[in-house]
Design a protein around this motif. Structure first.
Motif, PDB file in Angstrom:
ATOM      1  N   ARG A   1       0.831  -1.217   0.000  1.00  0.00           N
ATOM      2  CA  ARG A   1       0.000   0.000   0.000  1.00  0.00           C
ATOM      3  C   ARG A   1       0.862   1.261   0.000  1.00  0.00           C
ATOM      4  O   ARG A   1       0.342   2.367  -0.124  1.00  0.00           O
ATOM      5  CB  ARG A   1      -0.889   0.030   1.244  1.00  0.00           C
ATOM      6  N   GLY A   2       2.165   1.100   0.188  1.00  0.00           N
ATOM      7  CA  GLY A   2       3.052   2.260   0.250  1.00  0.00           C
ATOM      8  C   GLY A   2       3.168   2.860   1.639  1.00  0.00           C
ATOM      9  O   GLY A   2       3.807   3.902   1.821  1.00  0.00           O
ATOM     10  N   ASN A   3       2.578   2.211   2.681  1.00  0.00           N
ATOM     11  CA  ASN A   3       2.679   2.695   4.069  1.00  0.00           C
ATOM     12  C   ASN A   3       3.907   2.071   4.726  1.00  0.00           C
ATOM     13  O   ASN A   3       3.799   1.151   5.554  1.00  0.00           O
ATOM     14  CB  ASN A   3       1.415   2.339   4.859  1.00  0.00           C
ATOM     15  N   LEU A   4       5.082   2.565   4.334  1.00  0.00           N
ATOM     16  CA  LEU A   4       6.317   1.875   4.707  1.00  0.00           C
ATOM     17  C   LEU A   4       6.643   1.987   6.194  1.00  0.00           C
ATOM     18  O   LEU A   4       7.155   1.043   6.796  1.00  0.00           O
ATOM     19  CB  LEU A   4       7.478   2.396   3.856  1.00  0.00           C
ATOM     20  N   ASP A   5       6.352   3.125   6.811  1.00  0.00           N
ATOM     21  CA  ASP A   5       6.628   3.267   8.250  1.00  0.00           C
ATOM     22  C   ASP A   5       5.783   2.280   9.061  1.00  0.00           C
ATOM     23  O   ASP A   5       6.272   1.659  10.014  1.00  0.00           O
ATOM     24  CB  ASP A   5       6.346   4.700   8.719  1.00  0.00           C
ATOM     25  N   LYS A   6       4.524   2.140   8.676  1.00  0.00           N
ATOM     26  CA  LYS A   6       3.644   1.170   9.347  1.00  0.00           C
ATOM     27  C   LYS A   6       4.144  -0.259   9.115  1.00  0.00           C
ATOM     28  O   LYS A   6       4.128  -1.093  10.028  1.00  0.00           O
ATOM     29  CB  LYS A   6       2.213   1.322   8.800  1.00  0.00           C
ATOM     30  N   ALA A   7       4.614  -0.527   7.892  1.00  0.00           N
ATOM     31  CA  ALA A   7       5.144  -1.861   7.570  1.00  0.00           C
ATOM     32  C   ALA A   7       6.342  -2.192   8.457  1.00  0.00           C
ATOM     33  O   ALA A   7       6.438  -3.296   9.007  1.00  0.00           O
ATOM     34  CB  ALA A   7       5.548  -1.925   6.099  1.00  0.00           C
ATOM     35  N   ILE A   8       7.250  -1.231   8.612  1.00  0.00           N
ATOM     36  CA  ILE A   8       8.449  -1.450   9.435  1.00  0.00           C
ATOM     37  C   ILE A   8       8.046  -1.746  10.882  1.00  0.00           C
ATOM     38  O   ILE A   8       8.609  -2.638  11.532  1.00  0.00           O
ATOM     39  CB  ILE A   8       9.390  -0.221   9.352  1.00  0.00           C
ATOM     40  N   GLU A   9       7.045  -1.016  11.380  1.00  0.00           N
ATOM     41  CA  GLU A   9       6.548  -1.260  12.744  1.00  0.00           C
ATOM     42  C   GLU A   9       6.036  -2.699  12.885  1.00  0.00           C
ATOM     43  O   GLU A   9       6.338  -3.395  13.866  1.00  0.00           O
ATOM     44  CB  GLU A   9       5.418  -0.266  13.039  1.00  0.00           C
ATOM     45  N   MET A  10       5.271  -3.172  11.897  1.00  0.00           N
ATOM     46  CA  MET A  10       4.726  -4.538  11.939  1.00  0.00           C
ATOM     47  C   MET A  10       5.839  -5.583  11.861  1.00  0.00           C
ATOM     48  O   MET A  10       5.823  -6.574  12.594  1.00  0.00           O
ATOM     49  CB  MET A  10       3.734  -4.747  10.785  1.00  0.00           C
ATOM     50  N   PHE A  11       6.796  -5.375  10.954  1.00  0.00           N
ATOM     51  CA  PHE A  11       7.899  -6.339  10.812  1.00  0.00           C
ATOM     52  C   PHE A  11       8.720  -6.418  12.096  1.00  0.00           C
ATOM     53  O   PHE A  11       9.147  -7.502  12.504  1.00  0.00           O
ATOM     54  CB  PHE A  11       8.795  -5.977   9.628  1.00  0.00           C
TER      55      PHE A  11
END
Length: 507
Positions: free
Chosen positions: A457-467
């Motif tokens: 989705r392009g929400n990279l900061d949120k992705a990093i938090e989840m990873f």
């Protein structure tokens, strides 16, 4: 001729030498072009540096390649050829971090991938390779120093439900009541009072899992009556909290106890074999399963778990044979019946045989009819239905799983992914994955899946938090390495996006 004209002439001469394989002479010409080129002609100068780097590359002078590519990128920040060549040079120099993080750019390879809109397979493969290497290095360090974490009760119950011949997971016998109950009945027993193992078993029944390792240790240190059982129980919980290095000595000791119950030794071999598979040591894993089959040939668990190993090794025919042997020994093993169906389906699907695929799908129908309470049967059938793009029916199967096991977070994740594939319903998919996290906040699969969706989705900061949440919950070093690769890739894209004002492709 103008200075630029003379520089271009020197470059053209260098190109002729390059094509003729005379790389030293080509380097001389490119060096002349660089010295003649007016400094304000950035694009021309960057080309001359990049060409000289290409000649150095042919001579395997990787330091010079990296230096010239850096100059080229300084002059032309979106110069894909120079970015990619610099990344390759740093990889050859084994500067893995430099390959991804430089003074002028973050993650050169990722920059190349984004600038090429993820269309160049060569740069994608290099990025993948470097990210995996970095992931392994980070996981090795982090896993060694991580805080052990007990998984959720649902995960632990699911784990033990995959065994039928596991003595340590069987309920307490009538004569093995708790100390308190014994005292009430006036039957206090000195052996019972001193048995850390029996106390640990009672804690298991109460789902008080945090005390099991310490109570088992008391039995082992006292060299009590249940020492072999306590070693196996402690090893099992070491495995569950992801501490394989602590589990292995206990498993080794049980396996070497020739006077111990053969079921205990076979179970220890199954668990050590599974541990080896997690550590990507399939030869050792296979040896342990084969030894378990030799010492306890009537143990259905051996064939059930060896069948799962064979699926992972893509040895489908052998997997089917093992599941059939498990079913012969335990005809009412719903799990083995379901997994045999899945193995047959995999075999048919990879062989692109429509008739055998149809037969395998019919097999799933028979299993869920015969064992309507087996959630795994519905889950595996749902995966096969998804492959066949029978999304509506797959969704129904996941609903059956949820009815049977409402606390199983993994099912919600699979159902969420199905919504994305079937209806492209992002909101519903994320709602189901969020529900999985609500049910089990230790479900690393849910965090990983949500992180992957947020990247798309392009929400990279949120992705990093989840990873990062998934990394802290990883159950093995191999899983953690994979998650670090995903996290680093997302981080790389954020840095490249900031530098170039670009956005990676989204869903």
């Amino acid at each position: 001729q103008s200075p630029l004209g003379r520089a271009q002439a020197a470059k053209n001469k260098g190109n002729k030498y390059f094509k003729a394989g005379k790389y030293e002479l080509a380097i001389q010409c490119y060096t002349e072009a660089i010295s003649l080129c007016p400094p304000e002609k950035n694009l021309d100068l960057s080309t001359f540096y990049q060409n000289r780097a290409a000649a150095y590359e042919q001579l395997q002078k990787w330091t010079e390649v990296a230096q010239d590519c850096t100059k080229a990128v300084e002059l032309n920040p979106k110069y894909v050829k120079a970015l990619f060549r610099r990344a390759k040079a740093h990889e050859k120099l084994d500067n893995k971090k430099e390959c991804l993080e430089g003074e002028w750019l973050m993650l050169y390879v990722t920059a190349v991938c984004i600038l090429e809109a993820f269309q160049n397979q060569q740069s994608m493969l290099l990025a993948d390779k470097v990210l995996k290497l970095l992931g392994k290095e980070k996981a090795k360090e982090k896993y060694k120093n991580r805080e052990p974490l007990m998984p959720s009760p649902q995960f632990i119950k699911s784990y033990f439900s995959s065994f039928t011949d596991d003595i340590i997971s069987q309920p307490l016998l009538k004569g093995e009541k708790s100390d308190e109950d014994k005292d009430k009945e006036g039957e206090a027993s000195e052996v019972k009072e001193n048995s850390g193992y029996l106390r640990a078993k009672q804690y298991m029944e109460e789902e008080n899992y945090d005390k099991i390792i310490s109570e088992s240790t008391k039995e082992i240190e006292a060299k009590g009556k249940y020492m072999a059982e306590a070693l196996l129980l402690r090893a099992t919980f070491y495995l569950l909290i992801g501490n394989a290095s602590a589990a292995k000595p206990d498993l080794d000791q049980v396996i070497s106890m020739e006077d111990a119950n053969v079921k205990l030794r076979a179970n220890a071999l199954i668990k050590r074999g599974s541990m080896y598979m997690q550590q990507q040591q399939p030869v050792l894993s296979t040896q342990d399963f084969n030894m378990a089959a030799d010492i306890d040939p009537q143990n259905a668990d051996v064939y059930h778990h060896r069948g799962q190993l064979k699926i992972l090794l893509d040895q489908i025919e052998e997997a089917v044979e093992d599941f059939e042997e498990c079913i012969r020994l335990r005809p009412n093993s719903a799990l083995a019946q379901a997994q045999k169906c899945f193995a047959l389906y995999r075999q048919a699907y990879t062989g692109s045989n429509a008739l055998t695929v149809q037969a395998a799908m019919k097999g799933f129908e028979d299993v869920i009819k015969k064992f309507p309470k087996c959630a795994e049967g519905y889950a595996l059938y749902a995966q096969a239905l998804t492959d066949q793009q029978q999304f509506g029916k797959a969704d129904e199967m996941y609903d059956k799983c949820i009815d049977l096991e409402p606390d199983n977070a993994t099912t919600y994740v699979h159902k969420g992914l199905l919504q994305l594939q079937w209806k492209q319903d992002l909101d519903k998919g994320l709602e189901l994955i969020s529900k999985a996290i609500e049910i089990d906040n230790k479900c690393d699969f849910a965090y990983e899946t949500m992180g992957t969706i947020e990247v798309q989705r392009g929400n990279l900061d949120k992705a990093i938090e989840m990873f990062n949440k998934a990394i802290n919950l990883a159950k093995s070093e191999m899983e953690m390495a994979h998650l670090y690769s995903l996290c680093d890739a997302a981080y790389a894209q954020t840095e490249v996006a900031k530098k170039y004002g670009l956005k990676p492709p989204t869903l």
